[in-house]
Design a protein around this motif. Structure first.
Motif, mmCIF file in Angstrom:
data_model
loop_
_atom_site.group_PDB
_atom_site.id
_atom_site.type_symbol
_atom_site.label_atom_id
_atom_site.label_comp_id
_atom_site.label_asym_id
_atom_site.label_seq_id
_atom_site.Cartn_x
_atom_site.Cartn_y
_atom_site.Cartn_z
ATOM 1 N N ALA A 180 0.841 -1.367 -0.095
ATOM 2 C CA ALA A 180 -0.057 0.083 0.031
ATOM 3 C C ALA A 180 0.860 1.314 0.050
ATOM 4 C CB ALA A 180 -0.756 -0.021 1.182
ATOM 5 N N VAL A 181 0.450 2.258 -0.514
ATOM 6 C CA VAL A 181 1.271 3.479 -0.471
ATOM 7 C C VAL A 181 0.377 4.642 0.340
ATOM 8 C CG1 VAL A 181 2.218 3.030 -2.464
ATOM 9 C CG2 VAL A 181 0.192 4.378 -2.640
ATOM 10 N N GLY A 214 0.329 7.961 3.325
ATOM 11 C CA GLY A 214 0.440 8.318 4.657
ATOM 12 C C GLY A 214 0.553 9.932 5.048
ATOM 13 N N ASP A 231 1.126 13.873 2.796
ATOM 14 C CA ASP A 231 -0.335 14.455 2.393
ATOM 15 C C ASP A 231 -0.637 15.891 1.971
ATOM 16 O OD1 ASP A 231 -1.848 12.154 2.595
ATOM 17 O OD2 ASP A 231 -2.793 12.577 4.617
ATOM 18 N N GLY A 264 -8.885 -5.532 5.932
ATOM 19 C CA GLY A 264 -7.625 -6.261 5.940
ATOM 20 C C GLY A 264 -7.892 -7.699 5.336
ATOM 21 N N GLU A 282 -2.750 -6.665 -5.081
ATOM 22 C CA GLU A 282 -2.632 -5.750 -3.861
ATOM 23 C C GLU A 282 -3.670 -5.977 -3.072
ATOM 24 O OE1 GLU A 282 -2.917 -1.512 -4.563
ATOM 25 O OE2 GLU A 282 -3.628 -1.934 -6.817
ATOM 26 N N HIS A 333 -6.878 -2.605 1.127
ATOM 27 C CA HIS A 333 -6.663 -1.470 2.149
ATOM 28 C C HIS A 333 -5.346 -0.624 1.847
ATOM 29 C CE1 HIS A 333 -3.073 -3.460 3.687
ATOM 30 N NE2 HIS A 333 -3.797 -4.706 3.643
ATOM 31 N N GLY A 334 -5.462 0.484 2.414
ATOM 32 C CA GLY A 334 -4.383 1.504 2.261
ATOM 33 C C GLY A 334 -3.230 1.292 3.286
ATOM 34 N N ALA A 337 -2.753 2.148 6.371
ATOM 35 C CA ALA A 337 -3.023 2.194 7.893
ATOM 36 C C ALA A 337 -2.027 2.599 8.547
ATOM 37 C CB ALA A 337 -3.212 0.659 8.017
ATOM 38 N N ASP A 382 -2.356 4.312 11.345
ATOM 39 C CA ASP A 382 -2.615 4.387 12.793
ATOM 40 C C ASP A 382 -1.978 2.838 13.327
ATOM 41 O OD1 ASP A 382 -4.531 2.963 11.059
ATOM 42 O OD2 ASP A 382 -6.136 2.874 12.404
ATOM 43 N N ILE A 383 -1.847 1.988 12.485
ATOM 44 C CA ILE A 383 -1.240 0.773 13.053
ATOM 45 C C ILE A 383 0.097 0.261 12.815
ATOM 46 C CG2 ILE A 383 -3.412 -0.565 13.665
ATOM 47 C CD1 ILE A 383 -3.255 -1.909 11.345
HETATM 48 P P1 NAD Z 1 -6.747 2.388 5.194
HETATM 49 O O1 NAD Z 1 -7.127 1.220 4.559
HETATM 50 O O2 NAD Z 1 -5.010 2.572 5.316
HETATM 51 O O3 NAD Z 1 -7.001 2.081 6.909
HETATM 52 C C1 NAD Z 1 -8.482 2.094 6.992
HETATM 53 C C2 NAD Z 1 -8.777 1.637 8.578
HETATM 54 O O4 NAD Z 1 -8.555 0.260 8.318
HETATM 55 C C3 NAD Z 1 -7.598 2.033 9.646
HETATM 56 O O5 NAD Z 1 -8.202 1.938 10.875
HETATM 57 C C4 NAD Z 1 -6.872 0.766 9.582
HETATM 58 O O6 NAD Z 1 -6.189 0.707 10.516
HETATM 59 C C5 NAD Z 1 -7.621 -0.353 9.140
HETATM 60 N N1 NAD Z 1 -6.951 -1.388 8.214
HETATM 61 C C6 NAD Z 1 -6.592 -1.303 7.047
HETATM 62 N N2 NAD Z 1 -5.806 -2.232 6.613
HETATM 63 C C7 NAD Z 1 -5.610 -3.149 7.759
HETATM 64 C C8 NAD Z 1 -5.164 -4.292 7.968
HETATM 65 N N3 NAD Z 1 -4.486 -4.896 6.829
HETATM 66 N N4 NAD Z 1 -5.418 -4.813 9.011
HETATM 67 C C9 NAD Z 1 -5.818 -4.321 10.281
HETATM 68 N N5 NAD Z 1 -6.510 -3.110 9.839
HETATM 69 C C10 NAD Z 1 -6.430 -2.635 8.816
HETATM 70 O O7 NAD Z 1 -7.290 3.650 4.617
HETATM 71 P P2 NAD Z 1 -6.946 5.190 5.212
HETATM 72 O O8 NAD Z 1 -6.677 5.343 6.619
HETATM 73 O O9 NAD Z 1 -8.363 5.910 4.784
HETATM 74 O O10 NAD Z 1 -5.876 5.764 4.272
HETATM 75 C C11 NAD Z 1 -4.464 5.686 4.973
HETATM 76 C C12 NAD Z 1 -3.301 6.081 3.649
HETATM 77 O O11 NAD Z 1 -3.381 4.974 2.848
HETATM 78 C C13 NAD Z 1 -3.693 7.294 2.858
HETATM 79 O O12 NAD Z 1 -2.354 7.942 2.823
HETATM 80 C C14 NAD Z 1 -4.343 6.752 1.739
HETATM 81 O O13 NAD Z 1 -4.210 7.775 0.684
HETATM 82 C C15 NAD Z 1 -3.706 5.623 1.338
HETATM 83 N N6 NAD Z 1 -4.523 4.688 0.640
HETATM 84 C C16 NAD Z 1 -3.646 3.724 -0.176
HETATM 85 C C17 NAD Z 1 -4.303 2.718 -0.984
HETATM 86 C C18 NAD Z 1 -3.476 2.040 -1.827
HETATM 87 O O14 NAD Z 1 -2.213 1.955 -1.689
HETATM 88 N N7 NAD Z 1 -3.928 1.145 -2.690
HETATM 89 C C19 NAD Z 1 -5.659 2.746 -0.767
HETATM 90 C C20 NAD Z 1 -6.519 3.396 0.131
HETATM 91 C C21 NAD Z 1 -5.802 4.466 0.931
#
Ligand code: NAD
Length: 360
Positions: free
Chosen positions: A73-74, A76, A80, A261, A285, A288-289, A291, A293-294
């Motif tokens: 994923a990319v 953060g 931003d 996830g 891929e 999800h992004g 994440a 936060d974790i």
């Molecule tokens: P996110 O998917 O990263 O996270 C959303 C929520 O889901 C968070 O609470 C996170 O902890 C949880 N989560 C996500 N994947 C998880 C996993 N594998 N296991 C457990 N929990 C998981 O979305 P976001 O917070 O809106 O975005 C964070 C960053 O990721 C931003 O910079 C965004 O632009 C980027 N993003 C990238 C992609 C990609 O690379 N394809 C897709 C979406 C968002």
């Protein structure tokens, strides 16, 4: 057999989940007698930090030269700034365009043991098995002009929603082909009551539907589709839609499975879907992004990425038995009660992968 796989772990939890997925691929390689050569490259925010570009020409060339690409994923908070010259997401769009991966496949299946992890009522989730096919290289995210300007003393922004007939037909044909191996039903999602591009979409969907009479076609407005995904998801089989509608609907659909996830995705090129024969390129891929936060805590759920490896084996490497071996192992692991935090458990990313590996 020998295959070259480019790894783009990316940012945040990307390296954590890709690292674990590679362990699974290694087990598959030794069990089935294959050799997977990995070529790891930077992409996204980490690539901006090192090279000043979210996707370098060299990385794209490496991806094109390989049999398949596995991405984490990319993005953060660090990258931003809306005024920044480059952003991690730009690299992602350039990668999809550069690889010509025009169709994004996202299977959404609800594992019976995880029904309680979803916010929906259990009776709504019974028998949910959807495949969303999202057009990936056209529409609003790529159309030109795309700009901001000052006009008559006002700041104005423009995005362009543009589709050519061939872009719609190829993704539609893929959806019908995939439906043929499933419940033989395609739901084509558009906004034909308002958008000209959607009226072309619906016209061509009808045309492709006429050429594939063994598969049932229904048209649905995107607002209705958003509602149906929550009120009656078990009625849907293959959903095919344009880029932005697909982006939004697939995230909505992920809620059905209990956690972001859990879900994998495959992005296929014409070669990858058998429309041409020069390569088998595909980009795989989790949905999800990064994440943030974790990130760094070692608790991310690796299943979306591990199941993406199964799709990689199936679509790019044409190794069906190996793909099923991963999918069955994940199913058995969940049934046995293994859970990361996002689905109500305590296992770390590594421990969850260890459990899956035990079932391969
Ligand atoms: P996110 O998917 O990263 O996270 C959303 C929520 O889901 C968070 O609470 C996170 O902890 C949880 N989560 C996500 N994947 C998880 C996993 N594998 N296991 C457990 N929990 C998981 O979305 P976001 O917070 O809106 O975005 C964070 C960053 O990721 C931003 O910079 C965004 O632009 C980027 N993003 C990238 C992609 C990609 O690379 N394809 C897709 C979406 C968002």
């Amino acid at each position: 057999m020998k295959f070259n796989i480019t790894l783009l772990p990316g940012d945040g939890i990307g390296p954590e989940v890709v690292g674990e997925a590679v362990r699974v691929l290694d087990v598959i390689a030794s069990k089935f007698g294959h050799i997977f050569n990995y070529n790891e490259r930077l992409m996204g925010g980490c690539s901006i930090d090192k090279y000043g570009s979210s996707l370098t020409d060299e990385t794209l060339a490496d991806c094109k030269a390989s049999d398949a690409v596995l991405l984490g994923a990319v993005g953060g908070p660090k990258w931003d700034d809306p005024n920044a010259k480059d952003r991690p997401e730009r690299g992602l769009l350039a990668l999809r365009k550069g690889l010509g991966v025009f169709a994004n496949l996202r299977p959404v299946k609800v594992h019976p043991a995880l029904i309680d992890s979803s916010p929906l009522k259990p009776e709504k989730l019974k028998d949910v098995d959807i495949l969303v096919v999202r057009e990936l290289t056209g529409g609003l995210y790529f159309g030109q002009p795309k700009m901001r300007e000052m006009k008559d003393g006002r700041e104005r922004a423009v995005d362009t929603l543009e589709y050519y007939d061939y872009e719609i037909c190829r993704v539609m044909e893929l959806a019908f082909n995939l439906a043929r191996g499933r419940k033989k039903k395609v739901t084509s999602v558009d906004k034909a009551n308002v958008l000209e591009s959607s009226r072309l979409w619906r016209q061509l969907a009808t045309q492709v539907g006429r050429d594939n009479p063994d598969v049932e076609l229904e048209h649905m407005l995107v607002d209705t589709a958003a509602m149906k995904l929550i009120t009656g998801p078990a009625w849907m089989d293959v959903i095919v839609t344009e880029n932005m509608f697909g982006d939004i609907l697939t995230d909505e659909a992920s809620v059905l499975a209990g956690s972001m996830g859990m879900l994998p995705s495959a992005s296929l090129s014409e070669a990858g879907v058998g429309l041409s024969h020069d390569t088998r390129m595909g980009l795989y891929e989790p949905i999800h992004g990064s994440a943030p936060d974790i990130a760094g805590k070692g608790i991310a759920n690796p299943i979306g990425t591990i199941l993406s490896c199964a799709l990689l084996l199936r679509y790019s490497l044409k190794l069906e038995a190996e793909a099923m071996s991963i999918e069955n192992a994940v199913g058995e692991t969940i049934t046995a009660g293994a859970r990361t935090a996002d689905i109500g458990g305590k296992l770390t990313t590594r421990q969850m992968t260890d459990e899956i590996i035990k079932h391969i």
